[in-house]
Scaffold this motif. Sequence first.
Motif, mmCIF file in Angstrom:
data_model
loop_
_atom_site.group_PDB
_atom_site.id
_atom_site.type_symbol
_atom_site.label_atom_id
_atom_site.label_comp_id
_atom_site.label_asym_id
_atom_site.label_seq_id
_atom_site.Cartn_x
_atom_site.Cartn_y
_atom_site.Cartn_z
ATOM 1 N N TYR A 166 -31.868 -11.118 -16.534
ATOM 2 C CA TYR A 166 -30.659 -10.903 -17.317
ATOM 3 C C TYR A 166 -30.969 -10.751 -18.798
ATOM 4 C CZ TYR A 166 -27.586 -12.290 -13.425
ATOM 5 O OH TYR A 166 -26.901 -12.366 -12.232
ATOM 6 N N THR A 167 -30.055 -10.117 -19.495
ATOM 7 C CA THR A 167 -30.139 -10.039 -20.952
ATOM 8 C C THR A 167 -29.932 -11.422 -21.556
ATOM 9 O OG1 THR A 167 -27.767 -9.657 -21.198
ATOM 10 C CG2 THR A 167 -29.161 -7.712 -20.921
ATOM 11 N N SER A 168 -30.282 -11.524 -22.825
ATOM 12 C CA SER A 168 -30.056 -12.769 -23.553
ATOM 13 C C SER A 168 -28.575 -13.139 -23.556
ATOM 14 C CB SER A 168 -30.568 -12.622 -24.985
ATOM 15 O OG SER A 168 -30.433 -13.812 -25.716
ATOM 16 N N MET A 169 -27.706 -12.139 -23.622
ATOM 17 C CA MET A 169 -26.268 -12.382 -23.699
ATOM 18 C C MET A 169 -25.754 -13.100 -22.458
ATOM 19 S SD MET A 169 -23.227 -9.600 -24.315
ATOM 20 C CE MET A 169 -23.530 -8.806 -22.724
ATOM 21 N N ALA A 170 -26.301 -12.789 -21.280
ATOM 22 C CA ALA A 170 -25.796 -13.374 -20.038
ATOM 23 C C ALA A 170 -25.937 -14.887 -20.035
ATOM 24 C CB ALA A 170 -26.519 -12.764 -18.843
ATOM 25 N N LEU A 171 -27.049 -15.405 -20.527
ATOM 26 C CA LEU A 171 -27.222 -16.851 -20.595
ATOM 27 C C LEU A 171 -26.530 -17.433 -21.816
ATOM 28 C CD1 LEU A 171 -30.939 -17.346 -19.474
ATOM 29 C CD2 LEU A 171 -28.858 -17.703 -18.145
ATOM 30 N N ARG A 172 -26.589 -16.720 -22.938
ATOM 31 C CA ARG A 172 -25.987 -17.224 -24.177
ATOM 32 C C ARG A 172 -24.477 -17.410 -24.026
ATOM 33 N NH1 ARG A 172 -26.321 -12.918 -28.189
ATOM 34 N NH2 ARG A 172 -24.057 -12.676 -28.016
ATOM 35 N N GLU A 173 -23.839 -16.532 -23.256
ATOM 36 C CA GLU A 173 -22.391 -16.575 -23.088
ATOM 37 C C GLU A 173 -21.991 -17.120 -21.710
ATOM 38 O OE1 GLU A 173 -21.021 -12.617 -23.885
ATOM 39 O OE2 GLU A 173 -21.650 -12.678 -25.979
ATOM 40 N N ALA A 174 -22.884 -17.898 -21.098
ATOM 41 C CA ALA A 174 -22.624 -18.384 -19.735
ATOM 42 C C ALA A 174 -21.386 -19.264 -19.656
ATOM 43 C CB ALA A 174 -23.840 -19.151 -19.219
ATOM 44 N N ASP A 175 -20.985 -19.871 -20.751
ATOM 45 C CA ASP A 175 -19.845 -20.791 -20.723
ATOM 46 C C ASP A 175 -18.516 -20.115 -21.049
ATOM 47 O OD1 ASP A 175 -20.591 -20.336 -23.407
ATOM 48 O OD2 ASP A 175 -19.696 -22.229 -24.053
ATOM 49 N N GLU A 176 -18.543 -18.832 -21.395
ATOM 50 C CA GLU A 176 -17.316 -18.170 -21.828
ATOM 51 C C GLU A 176 -16.458 -17.725 -20.643
ATOM 52 O OE1 GLU A 176 -18.126 -15.004 -24.553
ATOM 53 O OE2 GLU A 176 -19.287 -16.262 -25.924
ATOM 54 N N ASN A 177 -15.159 -17.542 -20.925
ATOM 55 C CA ASN A 177 -14.221 -17.006 -19.930
ATOM 56 C C ASN A 177 -14.297 -17.765 -18.608
ATOM 57 O OD1 ASN A 177 -13.394 -14.930 -21.747
ATOM 58 N ND2 ASN A 177 -15.236 -13.771 -21.180
ATOM 59 N N ASN A 178 -14.160 -19.083 -18.730
ATOM 60 C CA ASN A 178 -14.204 -19.944 -17.540
ATOM 61 C C ASN A 178 -15.506 -19.779 -16.765
ATOM 62 O OD1 ASN A 178 -13.166 -21.909 -15.806
ATOM 63 N ND2 ASN A 178 -12.212 -20.386 -14.463
ATOM 64 N N PHE A 179 -16.614 -19.664 -17.511
ATOM 65 C CA PHE A 179 -17.966 -19.613 -16.947
ATOM 66 C C PHE A 179 -18.166 -18.389 -16.041
ATOM 67 C CE2 PHE A 179 -17.391 -23.961 -18.239
ATOM 68 C CZ PHE A 179 -18.619 -24.320 -18.770
ATOM 69 N N THR A 180 -17.594 -17.261 -16.452
ATOM 70 C CA THR A 180 -17.717 -16.038 -15.655
ATOM 71 C C THR A 180 -19.163 -15.616 -15.486
ATOM 72 O OG1 THR A 180 -15.525 -15.276 -16.328
ATOM 73 C CG2 THR A 180 -17.062 -13.606 -15.518
ATOM 74 N N PHE A 181 -19.924 -15.570 -16.600
ATOM 75 C CA PHE A 181 -21.331 -15.186 -16.511
ATOM 76 C C PHE A 181 -22.102 -16.181 -15.644
ATOM 77 C CE2 PHE A 181 -21.238 -12.485 -20.535
ATOM 78 C CZ PHE A 181 -21.496 -11.316 -19.842
ATOM 79 N N TRP A 182 -21.799 -17.465 -15.804
ATOM 80 C CA TRP A 182 -22.536 -18.459 -15.020
ATOM 81 C C TRP A 182 -22.287 -18.284 -13.525
ATOM 82 C CZ3 TRP A 182 -26.445 -21.190 -14.158
ATOM 83 C CH2 TRP A 182 -26.452 -22.114 -13.109
ATOM 84 N N LYS A 183 -21.063 -17.982 -13.132
ATOM 85 C CA LYS A 183 -20.763 -17.811 -11.709
ATOM 86 C C LYS A 183 -21.602 -16.682 -11.110
ATOM 87 C CE LYS A 183 -16.087 -19.628 -12.315
ATOM 88 N NZ LYS A 183 -14.651 -19.303 -12.453
ATOM 89 N N ARG A 184 -21.847 -15.629 -11.886
ATOM 90 C CA ARG A 184 -22.710 -14.553 -11.421
ATOM 91 C C ARG A 184 -24.153 -15.053 -11.279
ATOM 92 N NH1 ARG A 184 -22.886 -9.903 -15.594
ATOM 93 N NH2 ARG A 184 -23.846 -11.595 -16.745
ATOM 94 N N THR A 185 -24.599 -15.864 -12.235
ATOM 95 C CA THR A 185 -25.946 -16.421 -12.157
ATOM 96 C C THR A 185 -26.089 -17.330 -10.941
ATOM 97 O OG1 THR A 185 -26.161 -16.314 -14.572
ATOM 98 C CG2 THR A 185 -27.680 -17.776 -13.390
ATOM 99 N N ALA A 186 -25.090 -18.161 -10.681
ATOM 100 C CA ALA A 186 -25.137 -19.041 -9.513
ATOM 101 C C ALA A 186 -25.175 -18.235 -8.223
ATOM 102 C CB ALA A 186 -23.928 -19.981 -9.530
ATOM 103 N N GLN A 187 -24.428 -17.135 -8.189
ATOM 104 C CA GLN A 187 -24.447 -16.250 -7.014
ATOM 105 C C GLN A 187 -25.854 -15.714 -6.778
ATOM 106 O OE1 GLN A 187 -22.174 -12.687 -7.641
ATOM 107 N NE2 GLN A 187 -22.407 -11.936 -5.540
ATOM 108 N N PHE A 188 -26.538 -15.351 -7.849
ATOM 109 C CA PHE A 188 -27.907 -14.862 -7.711
ATOM 110 C C PHE A 188 -28.833 -15.984 -7.245
ATOM 111 C CE2 PHE A 188 -32.125 -13.631 -8.994
ATOM 112 C CZ PHE A 188 -32.167 -12.276 -8.707
ATOM 113 N N LEU A 189 -28.688 -17.172 -7.828
ATOM 114 C CA LEU A 189 -29.551 -18.301 -7.464
ATOM 115 C C LEU A 189 -29.388 -18.690 -6.003
ATOM 116 C CD1 LEU A 189 -29.153 -20.477 -10.660
ATOM 117 C CD2 LEU A 189 -31.314 -19.571 -9.805
#
Length: 560
Positions: A166-189
């Motif tokens: 992922y780009t730096s932005m995906a982790l840097r903004e993982a907590d934004e918009n009700n953790f939208t980016f993080w949910k995608r990361t968890a799906q990948f994990l």
Amino acid sequence: MPLLIPYTDYIVSTKTYIRGPMQRKWDTQWPQSSSQPGYPDPTYLQDPTRQATTWATYMMQLNGYGNNISNMVWNIQGLNWPQWMNKSEHKGMFPNNVDAAAELVSLMVESANNYTGGRIPYIFEVINEPDWKEKFIDPQTNVDFNRAVADKLKSRFGMKVAGPTYTSMALREADENNFTFWKRTAQFLDMSLDHLDFFSFHSYNYLRVSNRNYSYFGINQARLVASLDMVENYSSLKKGRNVQLVNTEFGRGNVFGVGPSFENGLIEFETIYQPNGFMFTFLSMREFIDRVTIFFLANEQFPGHTSLRNSLFTVDGHPLQPTKFFTFWQNFTNDQKFLRVSSQYNEQERMVAPLALANPLTKEMVVLLHNYGSKFENVKLDFPQNWLNPSTGEETCVLLENGHPAIHANYHFNISNGIVDLPGSSTCFYKFKTNYNFAGLRTDNETTYYGKDMIIPITNGHAQTTISLPSYRYHTAHLRVGVSRNFNVDTKPHTAAFNGQTLSSSYMLFDAMKIEGKTTWHVWEFMVPESQVHTTNTVSMTFDGDGGHVTSVALVGKLQ
């Protein structure tokens, strides 16, 4: 640029992309299999003449860098495929048949493996920065493609596979918009923890120029630690183990507020200074970090592009300012061992990051300091029980001097009361000769255990979790807590209790997103008395007001 390889002998890591001519061949020439419609012809890139053409540049790299392929990474961009592949579900940019796409990647690696006699890179990243390409490759397709490629490359060639890159932005903004980016990361994990070898990511800090004023923002330090703690916490909950991390691009990212070709000494300095700051974070998380790769180019000039912002050399091999990054870090070798180091728990944001190393062969002790702030700092070095009490030493610093990056090397200094000088916006190391017997010394590696909960809502001003340990005997311990709240809302716990005892000593990791962030995401570290550590530990925190989340809670220490 292969012709510049001889000038990079002291650069020990390189990231090699699969791009350019080979991907154009995929587009126009790689035929469909006559026996298996919808799949690539397996014989196409086994032709010796075609192999010699396809792998000519890679062979020059191998011959230049030698056999050190463990520090090479291959990946693909993921948007270049033969015309006959059906891409109707992905706006004409990615194949509908994920297995056929993965087979083409495998055939490419097989060709390189055969042609080079097995000299293929250690790591393969499946798609470079897929979060930029989601209008063509949706997250689930990305997960499926990563798994398909990994299963083929690992079983057929023994390659290690990394993702999601992922780009730096995906982790840097993982907590934004009700953790939208993080949910995608968890799906990948959910997939990668079983099928991939490494979690890979990129991380950058950026420079903003406004009315001749310069400021920087980005993921390092707080959001990098906070987001990686989330990755490790998730792995711990899902698999009961950590996941090894590879950072395959880091450094000074885009420069905002000036044209793409604008260059000056301060930008050159930030191109060194920002990666230095990342190195301190990576080395402090060495329990998880397998390897990192700074983003530099040998030379980036081509017709129509004259900038040298990310270049190490001119086209004729003259070293440019960014090479000072390697000049500084080549002072450290595998003979040196990391020592345990801590910072002052002063309830404030920590502006100075420390590392410490000792060399059993030379009996030299080195303290490294990075100043995230612009103010001069007097830093006191405290060696418990005065096990070391140096009076003189040698100092080497990378700093901004007269508007340009400079290295002051091997400056002899006297030390009084353990205080050393640290210029603003600098990275320095202080070397001390000792008579201390470091024989048998090993790198101090602490162990991190995570709470049974993550992304814990702050409800009624309260958040709580439990951390379980295999043993209660700790030499040292500190608590690391990530807290995300609305922008400019105070993240510091009003109280933090460990097994009922209030923890009174803390500091906050440096935050580079005070202005640019849409949320406030901080990391607080608390000193934990060793006597309070049990096999089951309750961590309870109170906050001023409601809202926000505790993203992760980690107990870091050294088991006896």
